[in-house]
Design a protein around this motif. Structure first.
Motif, short mmCIF file in Angstrom:
data_model
loop_
_atom_site.label_atom_id
_atom_site.label_comp_id
_atom_site.label_asym_id
_atom_site.label_seq_id
_atom_site.Cartn_x
_atom_site.Cartn_y
_atom_site.Cartn_z
N ILE A 1 -15.69 20.99 7.34
CA ILE A 1 -16.74 20.81 8.35
C ILE A 1 -17.34 22.16 8.73
O ILE A 1 -18.56 22.30 8.84
N LEU A 2 -16.47 23.17 8.92
CA LEU A 2 -16.96 24.51 9.21
C LEU A 2 -17.83 25.03 8.08
O LEU A 2 -18.91 25.59 8.31
N SER A 3 -17.39 24.84 6.84
CA SER A 3 -18.17 25.31 5.69
C SER A 3 -19.54 24.65 5.66
O SER A 3 -20.54 25.32 5.37
N ILE B 1 -22.95 26.75 5.87
CA ILE B 1 -23.93 26.64 4.78
C ILE B 1 -25.31 26.28 5.33
O ILE B 1 -26.33 26.85 4.91
N ILE B 2 -25.36 25.36 6.28
CA ILE B 2 -26.64 24.98 6.88
C ILE B 2 -27.24 26.17 7.63
O ILE B 2 -28.42 26.50 7.46
N GLN C 1 -30.35 28.21 6.06
CA GLN C 1 -31.65 28.23 6.72
C GLN C 1 -32.17 29.66 6.83
O GLN C 1 -33.33 29.93 6.55
N LEU C 2 -31.29 30.58 7.20
CA LEU C 2 -31.68 31.99 7.30
C LEU C 2 -32.13 32.52 5.95
O LEU C 2 -33.18 33.15 5.83
N CYS C 3 -31.33 32.29 4.92
CA CYS C 3 -31.66 32.79 3.58
C CYS C 3 -32.95 32.17 3.05
O CYS C 3 -33.76 32.86 2.43
N VAL D 1 -23.30 31.02 13.98
CA VAL D 1 -22.13 31.34 13.15
C VAL D 1 -20.97 31.79 14.04
O VAL D 1 -19.83 31.35 13.85
N ALA D 2 -21.25 32.66 15.01
CA ALA D 2 -20.19 33.12 15.91
C ALA D 2 -19.58 31.96 16.68
O ALA D 2 -18.35 31.87 16.83
#
Length: 186
Positions: A87-89, A93-94, A98-100, A139-140
């Protein structure tokens, strides 16, 4: 909207007056006034984002919804380490995806077209302002919930206020959710 622009000066003046009036009306601090103030901060933050650019608001809302659901999922599946890690992954990834996508789509698409000798001209993709700050805040938050530093926000609007708080959106710093939560409560 830049912090040095005349528009921001007007916006900040209006926000200051609204908060000053709210503080004058709500001299007694109780749960109702704290909830009202948190909603006021959320409305002010999204007003800032919408005045600056509505596309950023959409990107931020989507990321906030994903983070809220992922953090709740991590909290509910704490006993099963593999599921909570998956779930964390997914959330990471989302968020990072999105940033990338917004930051590097132009570069990658342009180079792929050059390598393949395509005559397609890559249009510059719009990157939402402050995307790095709200992505790293997300992310944090997700990593801290996964590491059991604290439980996930039970209230969606508290998380939305943390993610969209307008004074930190353009220039930071990236604050820990728990420190922000304590400041909002006080």
């Amino acid at each position: 909207m830049s912090f040095t622009s005349f528009r921001f000066l007007i916006f900040f003046g209006v926000i200051y007056i609204i908060n000053w009036c709210h503080a004058g009306i709500c001299k007694i601090r109780n749960d109702k006034t704290v909830r009202m103030y948190k909603m006021l901060l959320l409305l002010e933050s999204y007003a800032f984002i919408l005045i600056s650019d509505w596309k950023t608001a959409i990107s931020l809302i989507v990321l906030t919804i994903v983070c809220y659901m992922v953090a709740i999922g991590i909290d509910k599946r704490r006993k099963n380490l593999n599921i909570s890690r998956m779930i964390l992954s997914f959330g990471l990834i989302i968020a990072i995806g999105q940033l990338c996508f917004f930051k590097y789509y132009d570069f990658v698409a342009d180079n792929v077209c050059k390598i393949l000798n395509l005559s397609y001209t890559v249009k510059n993709l719009y990157a939402p302002f402050g995307i790095s700050f709200f992505t790293f805040s997300a992310v944090a938050y997700l990593v801290d919930v996964y590491r059991k530093k604290y439980a996930a926000y039970n209230n969606f609007f508290d998380l939305a206020t943390y993610m969209a708080f307008f004074p930190k959106l353009l220039s930071g710093p990236i604050t820990r959710p728990e420190k922000f939560k304590k400041q909002i409560q006080n």
